[in-house]
Design a protein around this motif. Sequence first.
Motif, mmCIF file in Angstrom:
data_model
loop_
_atom_site.group_PDB
_atom_site.id
_atom_site.type_symbol
_atom_site.label_atom_id
_atom_site.label_comp_id
_atom_site.label_asym_id
_atom_site.label_seq_id
_atom_site.Cartn_x
_atom_site.Cartn_y
_atom_site.Cartn_z
ATOM 1 N N ARG A 4 0.850 -1.197 0.000
ATOM 2 C CA ARG A 4 0.000 0.000 0.000
ATOM 3 C C ARG A 4 0.886 1.247 0.000
ATOM 4 N NH1 ARG A 4 -1.129 -3.511 3.501
ATOM 5 N NH2 ARG A 4 -0.238 -2.282 5.220
ATOM 6 N N ILE A 5 0.592 2.156 -0.928
ATOM 7 C CA ILE A 5 1.362 3.394 -1.040
ATOM 8 C C ILE A 5 0.451 4.571 -0.741
ATOM 9 C CG2 ILE A 5 2.735 4.856 -2.559
ATOM 10 C CD1 ILE A 5 3.585 2.357 -4.057
ATOM 11 N N GLN A 6 0.839 5.352 0.261
ATOM 12 C CA GLN A 6 0.060 6.518 0.650
ATOM 13 C C GLN A 6 0.364 7.671 -0.299
ATOM 14 O OE1 GLN A 6 -2.152 6.210 3.023
ATOM 15 N NE2 GLN A 6 -1.472 4.151 3.641
ATOM 16 N N LEU A 7 -0.674 8.183 -0.947
ATOM 17 C CA LEU A 7 -0.501 9.233 -1.948
ATOM 18 C C LEU A 7 -1.290 10.483 -1.549
ATOM 19 C CD1 LEU A 7 -0.870 7.052 -5.178
ATOM 20 C CD2 LEU A 7 1.238 8.107 -4.315
ATOM 21 N N PRO A 8 -0.589 11.543 -1.146
ATOM 22 C CA PRO A 8 -1.281 12.811 -0.876
ATOM 23 C C PRO A 8 -1.842 13.406 -2.169
ATOM 24 C CG PRO A 8 0.936 12.772 0.081
ATOM 25 C CD PRO A 8 0.843 11.618 -0.869
ATOM 26 N N ALA A 9 -2.607 14.470 -2.023
ATOM 27 C CA ALA A 9 -3.128 15.173 -3.198
ATOM 28 C C ALA A 9 -1.972 15.650 -4.077
ATOM 29 C CB ALA A 9 -3.983 16.359 -2.753
ATOM 30 N N ASP A 10 -2.192 15.602 -5.385
ATOM 31 C CA ASP A 10 -1.213 16.065 -6.382
ATOM 32 C C ASP A 10 0.063 15.228 -6.407
ATOM 33 O OD1 ASP A 10 -2.907 18.208 -7.130
ATOM 34 O OD2 ASP A 10 -2.170 19.372 -5.424
ATOM 35 N N SER A 11 0.008 14.012 -5.910
ATOM 36 C CA SER A 11 1.159 13.119 -6.000
ATOM 37 C C SER A 11 0.789 11.898 -6.832
ATOM 38 C CB SER A 11 1.617 12.672 -4.607
ATOM 39 O OG SER A 11 0.646 11.839 -4.006
ATOM 40 N N SER A 12 1.801 11.188 -7.324
ATOM 41 C CA SER A 12 1.560 9.991 -8.124
ATOM 42 C C SER A 12 2.770 9.074 -8.042
ATOM 43 C CB SER A 12 1.273 10.354 -9.588
ATOM 44 O OG SER A 12 2.430 10.923 -10.190
ATOM 45 N N VAL A 13 2.574 7.818 -8.411
ATOM 46 C CA VAL A 13 3.650 6.842 -8.440
ATOM 47 C C VAL A 13 3.432 5.930 -9.633
ATOM 48 C CG1 VAL A 13 2.448 5.173 -6.955
ATOM 49 C CG2 VAL A 13 4.945 5.166 -7.072
ATOM 50 N N THR A 14 4.529 5.484 -10.252
ATOM 51 C CA THR A 14 4.460 4.585 -11.399
ATOM 52 C C THR A 14 5.317 3.362 -11.126
ATOM 53 O OG1 THR A 14 4.133 6.412 -12.945
ATOM 54 C CG2 THR A 14 4.860 4.317 -13.882
ATOM 55 N N VAL A 15 4.729 2.184 -11.363
ATOM 56 C CA VAL A 15 5.412 0.905 -11.170
ATOM 57 C C VAL A 15 5.485 0.193 -12.513
ATOM 58 C CG1 VAL A 15 5.205 -1.405 -10.133
ATOM 59 C CG2 VAL A 15 4.757 0.648 -8.753
#
Length: 291
Positions: free
Chosen positions: A62-73
């Motif tokens: 689980r990855i916690q993502l605040p507003a205006d953030s993103s992650v790519t796997v």
Amino acid sequence: MGRTETLAMAMCCLASALSMAADAPEVGVIIDYSPPGAMLYLERSELKLPVRIATVVHAGDRIQLPADSSVTVERADSRRVSSSGPGTWEVPAAPALGSIAPYFHRLALIMDPDYRLSASAITREVQFCKRESIAVPVLPKGALVKAGRRGLSMAWTGACPPYHLELKSAHDTLAVESGVASREFRFEQLTLDPGQYSVSITDSAGTIASFPFSARSEAPAWPDTLAADTSHLGTVARAVWLAEVDQGVWRIDSVELLRPLRRQHDRLAEAVSQSILGQRTEEGRDAIRVH
């Protein structure tokens, strides 16, 4: 035990803990996140870890993502999955990474733990300098490169700009560059025959340091686990392997392997390249002092 050795041991233990923290398969590698420098966190069982480029993820992480953030796997099948905040993203099930996963676990030993942006301290614009010995981590004692038509990328630490660089063979001066303001340079369009070479770097005070290396007609053969893998993740894994083989003497060619990806502004390749460029070993810590 020194700080570097302690950090390496701690990171090795952390990598082992990560791989055993859950029974879920390792399904991908974090190749990007935004905004640059954001403090994002990954949760796995009882662990809470900062998100970094090259982190191996398990299905169900689980990855916690605040507003205006993103992650790519990126997955083993080369598919890329992304998620944006705000919210918690759970890494979906996918085919296992398999034999390339250990190469990304080993990145924990060479990645700058403070790496956040697309440049490391070794190649960032020189704002402060000290009269320290020049060191070129990609040219350790016994450094080797593959002979042929090619370029040479390097970065160094120590001393103050501007720098004067010379590339020499046993019999001739092949390239000269003056007025280099940063601690990074690339020699282009070289023809290196098998034999002995050296790079010398002169700082603003006139102190010269020389770094010998040899060109060989053949590079090391890829291990069976990587021989047929020319995917994006496979190429990065090859670079990690090449940076470690024979005690790191092929490190400069491991950076060269990632150059096409870096030219595409690939953050994973950039992060790994900068970490390899900044590696220091006890064997190759300092230059051969000329005067």
